[in-house]
Scaffold this active site. Structure first.
Site, PDB file in Angstrom:
ATOM      1  N   LYS A  74      35.487  29.830  30.000  1.00  0.00           N
ATOM      2  CA  LYS A  74      35.646  31.289  29.939  1.00  0.00           C
ATOM      3  C   LYS A  74      37.069  31.649  29.560  1.00  0.00           C
ATOM      4  O   LYS A  74      37.980  31.112  30.186  1.00  0.00           O
ATOM      5  CB  LYS A  74      35.296  31.860  31.310  1.00  0.00           C
ATOM      6  CG  LYS A  74      35.564  33.335  31.449  1.00  0.00           C
ATOM      7  CD  LYS A  74      35.283  33.810  32.849  1.00  0.00           C
ATOM      8  CE  LYS A  74      35.792  35.235  32.936  1.00  0.00           C
ATOM      9  NZ  LYS A  74      36.212  35.612  34.222  1.00  0.00           N
ATOM     10  N   SER A  85      33.870  40.174  28.461  1.00  0.00           N
ATOM     11  CA  SER A  85      33.825  41.582  28.081  1.00  0.00           C
ATOM     12  C   SER A  85      34.632  41.882  26.817  1.00  0.00           C
ATOM     13  O   SER A  85      34.182  42.638  25.955  1.00  0.00           O
ATOM     14  CB  SER A  85      34.324  42.437  29.246  1.00  0.00           C
ATOM     15  OG  SER A  85      35.636  42.054  29.624  1.00  0.00           O
ATOM     16  N   ARG A 114      47.582  36.764  36.459  1.00  0.00           N
ATOM     17  CA  ARG A 114      46.851  35.703  37.141  1.00  0.00           C
ATOM     18  C   ARG A 114      47.299  34.300  36.706  1.00  0.00           C
ATOM     19  O   ARG A 114      46.579  33.337  36.866  1.00  0.00           O
ATOM     20  CB  ARG A 114      45.352  35.865  36.867  1.00  0.00           C
ATOM     21  CG  ARG A 114      44.774  37.250  37.209  1.00  0.00           C
ATOM     22  CD  ARG A 114      43.310  37.135  37.600  1.00  0.00           C
ATOM     23  NE  ARG A 114      42.529  38.346  37.491  1.00  0.00           N
ATOM     24  CZ  ARG A 114      42.579  39.388  38.318  1.00  0.00           C
ATOM     25  NH1 ARG A 114      43.445  39.398  39.323  1.00  0.00           N
ATOM     26  NH2 ARG A 114      41.778  40.420  38.148  1.00  0.00           N
ATOM     27  N   ARG A 138      37.526  44.427  33.896  1.00  0.00           N
ATOM     28  CA  ARG A 138      38.342  44.858  35.048  1.00  0.00           C
ATOM     29  C   ARG A 138      38.170  46.348  35.320  1.00  0.00           C
ATOM     30  O   ARG A 138      38.265  46.794  36.455  1.00  0.00           O
ATOM     31  CB  ARG A 138      39.795  44.475  34.826  1.00  0.00           C
ATOM     32  CG  ARG A 138      39.963  42.961  34.930  1.00  0.00           C
ATOM     33  CD  ARG A 138      41.385  42.510  34.728  1.00  0.00           C
ATOM     34  NE  ARG A 138      41.448  41.046  34.725  1.00  0.00           N
ATOM     35  CZ  ARG A 138      42.506  40.352  34.347  1.00  0.00           C
ATOM     36  NH1 ARG A 138      43.600  40.990  33.951  1.00  0.00           N
ATOM     37  NH2 ARG A 138      42.486  39.037  34.382  1.00  0.00           N
ATOM     38  N   LYS A 157      38.542  28.240  33.495  1.00  0.00           N
ATOM     39  CA  LYS A 157      38.741  29.679  33.307  1.00  0.00           C
ATOM     40  C   LYS A 157      40.208  29.950  33.000  1.00  0.00           C
ATOM     41  O   LYS A 157      41.085  29.603  33.786  1.00  0.00           O
ATOM     42  CB  LYS A 157      38.323  30.426  34.569  1.00  0.00           C
ATOM     43  CG  LYS A 157      38.629  31.912  34.520  1.00  0.00           C
ATOM     44  CD  LYS A 157      38.007  32.654  35.683  1.00  0.00           C
ATOM     45  CE  LYS A 157      38.467  34.092  35.718  1.00  0.00           C
ATOM     46  NZ  LYS A 157      37.864  34.850  36.808  1.00  0.00           N
ATOM     47  N   TYR A 210      26.591  39.856  28.092  1.00  0.00           N
ATOM     48  CA  TYR A 210      26.187  41.202  28.494  1.00  0.00           C
ATOM     49  C   TYR A 210      24.913  41.656  27.798  1.00  0.00           C
ATOM     50  O   TYR A 210      24.320  42.656  28.189  1.00  0.00           O
ATOM     51  CB  TYR A 210      27.356  42.179  28.260  1.00  0.00           C
ATOM     52  CG  TYR A 210      28.485  41.882  29.223  1.00  0.00           C
ATOM     53  CD1 TYR A 210      28.404  42.292  30.551  1.00  0.00           C
ATOM     54  CD2 TYR A 210      29.579  41.109  28.840  1.00  0.00           C
ATOM     55  CE1 TYR A 210      29.395  41.970  31.461  1.00  0.00           C
ATOM     56  CE2 TYR A 210      30.582  40.783  29.746  1.00  0.00           C
ATOM     57  CZ  TYR A 210      30.480  41.213  31.055  1.00  0.00           C
ATOM     58  OH  TYR A 210      31.446  40.877  31.962  1.00  0.00           O
ATOM     59  N   CYS A 244      38.829  39.826  43.726  1.00  0.00           N
ATOM     60  CA  CYS A 244      39.655  40.799  42.998  1.00  0.00           C
ATOM     61  C   CYS A 244      39.094  42.227  43.057  1.00  0.00           C
ATOM     62  O   CYS A 244      39.842  43.186  42.871  1.00  0.00           O
ATOM     63  CB  CYS A 244      39.907  40.352  41.566  1.00  0.00           C
ATOM     64  SG  CYS A 244      38.431  40.017  40.623  1.00  0.00           S
TER      65      CYS A 244
HETATM   66  C1  PBG Z   1      36.593  37.864  38.648  1.00  0.00           C
HETATM   67  C2  PBG Z   1      36.045  37.810  37.266  1.00  0.00           C
HETATM   68  C3  PBG Z   1      36.616  38.253  36.053  1.00  0.00           C
HETATM   69  C4  PBG Z   1      35.633  38.096  35.079  1.00  0.00           C
HETATM   70  C5  PBG Z   1      34.526  37.519  35.698  1.00  0.00           C
HETATM   71  N1  PBG Z   1      34.808  37.340  37.057  1.00  0.00           N
HETATM   72  C6  PBG Z   1      37.917  38.897  35.779  1.00  0.00           C
HETATM   73  C7  PBG Z   1      39.187  38.182  35.918  1.00  0.00           C
HETATM   74  O1  PBG Z   1      39.258  36.994  36.211  1.00  0.00           O
HETATM   75  O2  PBG Z   1      40.201  38.842  35.764  1.00  0.00           O
HETATM   76  C8  PBG Z   1      35.764  38.497  33.639  1.00  0.00           C
HETATM   77  C9  PBG Z   1      34.485  38.736  32.926  1.00  0.00           C
HETATM   78  C10 PBG Z   1      34.605  39.491  31.654  1.00  0.00           C
HETATM   79  O3  PBG Z   1      35.691  39.826  31.156  1.00  0.00           O
HETATM   80  O4  PBG Z   1      33.543  39.782  31.104  1.00  0.00           O
HETATM   81  N2  PBG Z   1      37.665  37.090  38.912  1.00  0.00           N
END
Ligand code: PBG
Length: 317
Positions: free
Chosen positions: A242, A268, A211, A199, A189, A307, A115
């Site tokens: 996640k 995040s 997604r 992002r 996930k 983090y 991505c």
């Molecule tokens: C990549 C990815 C994402 C995150 C980790 N790897 C973003 C997504 O899937 O949109 C999110 C991590 C976070 O929000 O801290 N695909």
């Protein structure tokens, strides 16, 4: 024959992640963002203490993190030029090999996704009609994983959610002499509203659509469990839920169903929420953060991606 059990036992850092002890600072993984072509490191307003690093500044950051007691990292490599066909091999190789040369004892997991790379910001390749090309995506992602391995990556962390990626990466790694490299899969996930600040950091928001055709629907408990079971069958060594806090009910069931170390990614948006509360005087940041970590531990998390891993030694002491 190499087995998964030995892949974990071989490395003291992996033994720490996989142990059945409750959460401690050796079970925390620190994300790092490396942005190609960036002139000066950038602070993230929504994520206190998190930076978009340059190829140089990430070395100083890693050094100070090691001093603080972190020894595992999750690297997000953000290339300067977007492409749906070309893998930015020299940037990937340079970043990983430099970090490994400077810090041979640290363990570097590399987030394996597309991505930050694709022109449209989706985690896989698209067909002409805009739908995901699952097979093409998996082949491309396995080639990315192999590039990471050749550069010296310690572990591969697929986060794209394409079907069959874990099996494909395992086969490609084994065939190329990297059977010792473990796979930590983002196995459960969800499609979530809590990835926003990430992002921005990884420059990876989808330009159109969302997604939901590849990430799990939060309403679907069966899919949440079976996706992790499938990744175990395909050869994953470590599993993960996640976002972490909104998946707290799934950690122990996944661990029990698979017998694999199952961690959580405190994403995040969760991290930023605590920050915003504390900024407005509604909580103490460190105390609230530590509370969430204790809850991950209670829920059975074998490890945590957060983090603030670099504060782990201090906060969990
Ligand atoms: C990549 C990815 C994402 C995150 C980790 N790897 C973003 C997504 O899937 O949109 C999110 C991590 C976070 O929000 O801290 N695909």
């Amino acid at each position: 024959m190499e087995t998964k059990q030995r892949r974990i036992r071989l490395n003291p850092r992996l033994r720490n992640l996989a142990s059945s002890e409750s959460l401690n600072s050796k079970k925390l993984i620190q994300p790092l963002f490396v942005v190609e072509g960036l002139q000066e490191r950038e602070r993230m307003d929504s994520l206190p203490g998190v930076f978009r690093d340059t190829e140089l500044s990430v070395l100083r950051q890693t050094e100070s993190d090691l001093k603080a007691g972190v020894d595992q990292f999750l690297l997000f490599l953000v290339p300067e030029t977007k492409s749906n066909t070309v893998i930015p091999k020299s940037f990937y190789e340079r970043s990983i090999s430099t970090l490994k040369r400077e810090f041979p004892d640290a363990f570097f997991w590399i987030d394996t996704c597309m991505c930050s790379l694709t022109t449209h910001g989706h985690c896989g390749l698209l067909r002409e009609d805009g739908s995901i090309d699952n097979r093409g995506s998996v082949l491309h992602l396995s080639e990315i994983a192999l590039t990471y391995a050749r550069a010296g990556a310690d572990g591969i962390a697929p986060s794209d959610m394409m079907d069959g990626r874990v099996r494909s990466h395992r086969e490609v790694l084994d065939k190329s002499g990297f059977s010792n490299i473990p796979i930590l899969s983002y196995s459960t996930k969800f499609k979530s509203n809590f990835y926003g600040p990430f992002r921005a950091a990884a420059d990876s928001a989808p330009g159109h659509g969302d997604r939901s055709s590849y990430q799990i629907d939060v309403r679907n408990r069966e899919d949440s469990l079976s996706s992790s079971v499938r990744d175990k069958e395909e050869g994953a060594d470590f599993l993960m839920v996640k976002p972490g806090m909104t998946s707290i009910d799934l950690i122990r069931p996944i661990r029990e169903a698979t017998g694999l170390p199952t961690g959580a990614y405190q994403v995040s948006g969760e991290f930023a929420s605590i920050h915003y509360l504390s900024q407005n005087g509604f909580c103490d940041f460190d105390a609230a953060l530590t509370e969430t970590w204790r809850i991950f531990s209670r829920a059975g998390a074998s490890y945590l991606i957060t983090y603030a891993a670099r504060k782990g030694k201090e906060l969990l002491a």
